[in-house]
Design a protein around this motif. Structure first.
Motif, PDB file in Angstrom:
ATOM      1  N   UNK A 511       0.492  -0.863   0.186  1.00  0.00           N
ATOM      2  CA  UNK A 511       0.337  -0.043   0.366  1.00  0.00           C
ATOM      3  C   UNK A 511       0.770   1.365   0.305  1.00  0.00           C
ATOM      4  N   UNK A 512       1.663   1.441   0.927  1.00  0.00           N
ATOM      5  CA  UNK A 512       2.557   2.315   0.690  1.00  0.00           C
ATOM      6  C   UNK A 512       3.219   2.477  -1.241  1.00  0.00           C
ATOM      7  N   UNK A 513       3.983   1.755  -1.588  1.00  0.00           N
ATOM      8  CA  UNK A 513       4.242   1.785  -2.702  1.00  0.00           C
ATOM      9  C   UNK A 513       3.120   2.547  -3.128  1.00  0.00           C
ATOM     10  N   UNK A 514       2.321   1.439  -3.550  1.00  0.00           N
ATOM     11  CA  UNK A 514       1.086   2.178  -4.289  1.00  0.00           C
ATOM     12  C   UNK A 514       0.516   3.552  -4.007  1.00  0.00           C
ATOM     13  N   UNK A 515       1.025   4.155  -3.007  1.00  0.00           N
ATOM     14  CA  UNK A 515       0.547   5.351  -2.880  1.00  0.00           C
ATOM     15  C   UNK A 515       1.641   6.972  -3.017  1.00  0.00           C
ATOM     16  N   UNK A 516       2.695   5.671  -3.191  1.00  0.00           N
ATOM     17  CA  UNK A 516       4.234   6.551  -3.977  1.00  0.00           C
ATOM     18  C   UNK A 516       4.169   6.805  -5.321  1.00  0.00           C
ATOM     19  N   UNK A 517       3.747   5.432  -6.149  1.00  0.00           N
ATOM     20  CA  UNK A 517       3.352   5.276  -7.319  1.00  0.00           C
ATOM     21  C   UNK A 517       2.386   6.462  -7.985  1.00  0.00           C
ATOM     22  N   UNK A 518       1.357   6.837  -6.989  1.00  0.00           N
ATOM     23  CA  UNK A 518       0.089   7.442  -7.486  1.00  0.00           C
ATOM     24  C   UNK A 518       0.397   8.890  -6.560  1.00  0.00           C
ATOM     25  N   UNK A 519       1.567   9.090  -6.086  1.00  0.00           N
ATOM     26  CA  UNK A 519       1.888  10.716  -5.168  1.00  0.00           C
ATOM     27  C   UNK A 519       0.855  11.383  -4.690  1.00  0.00           C
ATOM     28  N   UNK A 521       2.311  10.018  -1.798  1.00  0.00           N
ATOM     29  CA  UNK A 521       3.927   9.809  -0.380  1.00  0.00           C
ATOM     30  C   UNK A 521       4.414  10.678  -0.557  1.00  0.00           C
ATOM     31  N   UNK A 522       5.449  10.780  -0.220  1.00  0.00           N
ATOM     32  CA  UNK A 522       6.483  11.493  -0.482  1.00  0.00           C
ATOM     33  C   UNK A 522       7.654  10.687  -0.408  1.00  0.00           C
ATOM     34  N   UNK A 523       8.327  10.949  -0.938  1.00  0.00           N
ATOM     35  CA  UNK A 523       9.677   9.346  -1.262  1.00  0.00           C
ATOM     36  C   UNK A 523       9.813   9.154   0.795  1.00  0.00           C
ATOM     37  N   UNK A 524       9.971  10.238   1.056  1.00  0.00           N
ATOM     38  CA  UNK A 524      11.271   9.943   1.972  1.00  0.00           C
ATOM     39  C   UNK A 524      10.346  10.097   3.086  1.00  0.00           C
ATOM     40  N   UNK A 525       8.863  10.131   2.728  1.00  0.00           N
ATOM     41  CA  UNK A 525       7.972   9.830   4.064  1.00  0.00           C
ATOM     42  C   UNK A 525       8.311   8.228   3.779  1.00  0.00           C
ATOM     43  N   UNK A 526       8.243   7.562   2.396  1.00  0.00           N
ATOM     44  CA  UNK A 526       8.320   6.438   2.173  1.00  0.00           C
ATOM     45  C   UNK A 526       9.339   5.222   2.971  1.00  0.00           C
ATOM     46  N   UNK A 527      10.547   5.775   2.271  1.00  0.00           N
ATOM     47  CA  UNK A 527      11.507   5.733   3.069  1.00  0.00           C
ATOM     48  C   UNK A 527      11.641   5.142   4.662  1.00  0.00           C
TER      49      UNK A 527
END
Length: 542
Positions: A511-519, A521-527
């Motif tokens: 779910x986190x990676x999906x939100x990153x792909x759909x913009x 969620x920011x990349x820093x927060x995702x990491x």
């Protein structure tokens, strides 16, 4: 530019070796695949790596031996210390004497001093090769610890024997007294340098950290520099740099037992060292294979030194040397085990022949053998070529490859269906340590809660949070003190819970990676979120 291309090609070959080893329909140790890929690189590409033994030793051996010494269980090493010393010292001298006379008898054209030099370089087992074989063959822990301890310590005795054999070949003179004194200096000095330097660095690092704080990157770099520093200082003092690196690793285990490093430093440092171990191990065997075409190219000239004309005589000599090494090792291991049992009057058991056979097959030669034989001088003092140097190099390379093949085939056969004596699992110690740690945590939570809540209006919040945390630790203690029947049910439930938690973590990460792909969620927060999930999954995998 060509050097950079060659280095990158070797690294690609290391990566490809893992893929090829997993794709093969039958189990093949990765070192053999890496040697084959290195030979392919040497045949296809017009590249030739000239191995300088001094540089080879410095670049590869110190970090790998340091890491093996750091990670080997010290209590097991000391428990079997007498057996390890018998193999690391007595077996090497026994092998050098026996194989030296045997090689000279088999190949009269090779002078006796050169035969002893060849016997000295093929006598030590290689810790890197032993570890690589063990990854595909289930070896009992105690046997593996003995093999690792032997291969860590026998290099110094083998290389000292080589040094004196070369000196005898160059000068025609040999002094047993000088050899014994030199060995003591090389061994004791190397151990003292490695242990002393590591302790000094650890003490200095701890003092600076208390005053200035800890920086993970610097701490990791220091751990990388310690083995090189120990090796260089020991070699400068004409001691054993190899033993210095091993002693540094063993001492590092004691230094790190203080627990001064931050958790983040330990996690990152483990990752860095794992990568270095994988890369250096693979590169060593790829380089060994890359040397093979050059060595084989001179086989026609080399065979003439033996007094024959057919190249297959070289193969006969390689097989004969391997058989001789295995026979001497078998005899010494049997004698060592018998003496060990005689020292224990309560034990009337006889050595298991299959265990002794497995120990004999596990005597794998590797990078140290090749690097050692390459240190043979090119010429005598009068300028004449060093006798039978190319022949010695060829035979050493053959011994390396054949010992790897023999171990790959023989060890699984020896270990199949073998009932080993029961080994202590250590579960009781682990359970006791968990209980003691949980009790210490409860006591510290209570003390900290009183200190933080004193005089505050929201003291009830501190009491509630502390009570909740202490309940977690009390539950952990209860789990370790349950009855065996209840423990079996608890382990079953924990296995189910683990599978469910892993599935849940995978869904969270997806779910986190999906939100990153759909913009969303920011990349820093995702990491940050993914790292938390990865650490949770790592804890479940242990």
């Amino acid at each position: 530019m060509e050097t950079i291309t060659l280095v990158l090609t070797l690294l690609v070959a290391v990566v490809a070796s893992g893929l090829i080893a997993r794709m093969l329909p039958f189990p093949v140790p990765r070192p053999l695949v890496q040697i084959a890929l290195g030979a392919a690189v040497g045949l296809v590409a017009d590249w030739r790596v000239t191995l300088d033994p001094d540089i080879f030793f410095l670049l590869f051996l110190p970090p790998l031996l340091f890491l093996d010494g750091w990670r080997i269980p010290r209590e097991d090493l000391f428990k079997d210390g007498s057996t390890i010393l018998e193999l690391a010292l007595g077996l090497v001298v026994f092998t050098v004497l026996g194989m030296g006379f045997f090689i000279h008898w088999m190949i009269p054209a090779m002078p006796l001093a050169v035969a002893f030099a060849l016997a000295a370089v093929v006598s030590p087992t290689d810790p890197i090769a032993v570890s690589a074989i063990a990854q595909r063959t289930p070896i009992p822990k105690r046997m593996m610890h003995i093999l690792e301890g032997e291969s860590l310590l026998n290099d110094a005795s083998g290389l000292v024997c080589l040094r004196f054999a070369v000196a005898a070949a160059l000068t025609g003179a040999f002094s047993l007294g000088d050899a014994a004194l030199n060995f003591l200096w090389v061994a004791i000095g190397g151990i003292a340098v490695g242990a002393g330097l590591t302790w000094l660095v650890g003490w200095s690092k701890a003092a600076l950290t208390r005053r200035l704080g800890e920086e993970s990157g610097s701490q990791i770099l220091i751990s990388l520099l310690i083995p090189f520093g120990a090796y260089l200082v020991a070699e400068h003092l004409h001691c054993s740099g190899i033993l210095a690196a091993v002693a540094a690793g063993l001492t590092m285990g004691f230094v790190e037992a203080r627990g001064n490093a931050l958790a983040a430093t330990r996690i990152r440092r483990t990752t860095v060292w794992d990568m270095i171990q994988f890369t250096a191990n693979g590169t060593i065997f790829v380089l060994l294979g890359e040397q093979l075409p050059t060595i084989l190219a001179g086989a026609a000239d080399t065979v003439r030194v033996t007094g024959h004309h057919e190249p297959w005589w070289l193969a006969i000599y390689v097989v004969a040397i391997n058989v001789g090494l295995a026979g001497l090792r078998f005899a010494w291991v049997w004698l060592s085990f018998r003496l060990t049992l005689l020292r224990r009057p309560e034990s009337r058991a006889r050595p298991n022949w299959r265990i002794i056979g497995a120990m004999s097959f596990a005597g794998v030669r590797g990078a140290i053998t090749l690097a050692g034989v390459l240190t043979l001088p090119l010429a005598m003092k009068d300028g004449a070529p060093f006798p039978a140097r190319d022949l010695a190099i060829f035979l050493a390379m053959g011994v390396i490859i054949l010992s790897l093949i023999a171990a790959s085939i023989g060890l699984p056969l020896m270990m199949r269906g073998l009932e080993m004596p029961a080994e202590p699992s250590g579960e009781a110690e682990i359970d006791a340590a968990r209980i003691a740690a949980a009790e210490a945590a409860i006591a510290e939570i209570e003390r900290t809660q009183h200190r933080l809540a004193e005089g505050r209006k929201d003291a009830d919040a501190y009491v509630a949070v502390a009570a909740r945390l202490m309940d977690v630790y009390r539950e952990r203690i209860d789990q370790q003190t349950t009855e065996p029947e209840q423990m079996a049910l608890l382990r079953r439930d924990q296995g189910i819970e683990r599978e469910l938690r892993l599935a849940a973590l995978k869904a969270e990460r997806g779910e986190i990676f999906r939100r990153v792909r759909d913009r969303e969620l920011g990349s820093e927060a995702a990491r940050k979120l993914v790292r938390e999930l990865d650490l949770s999954e790592t804890r479940l995998a242990v």
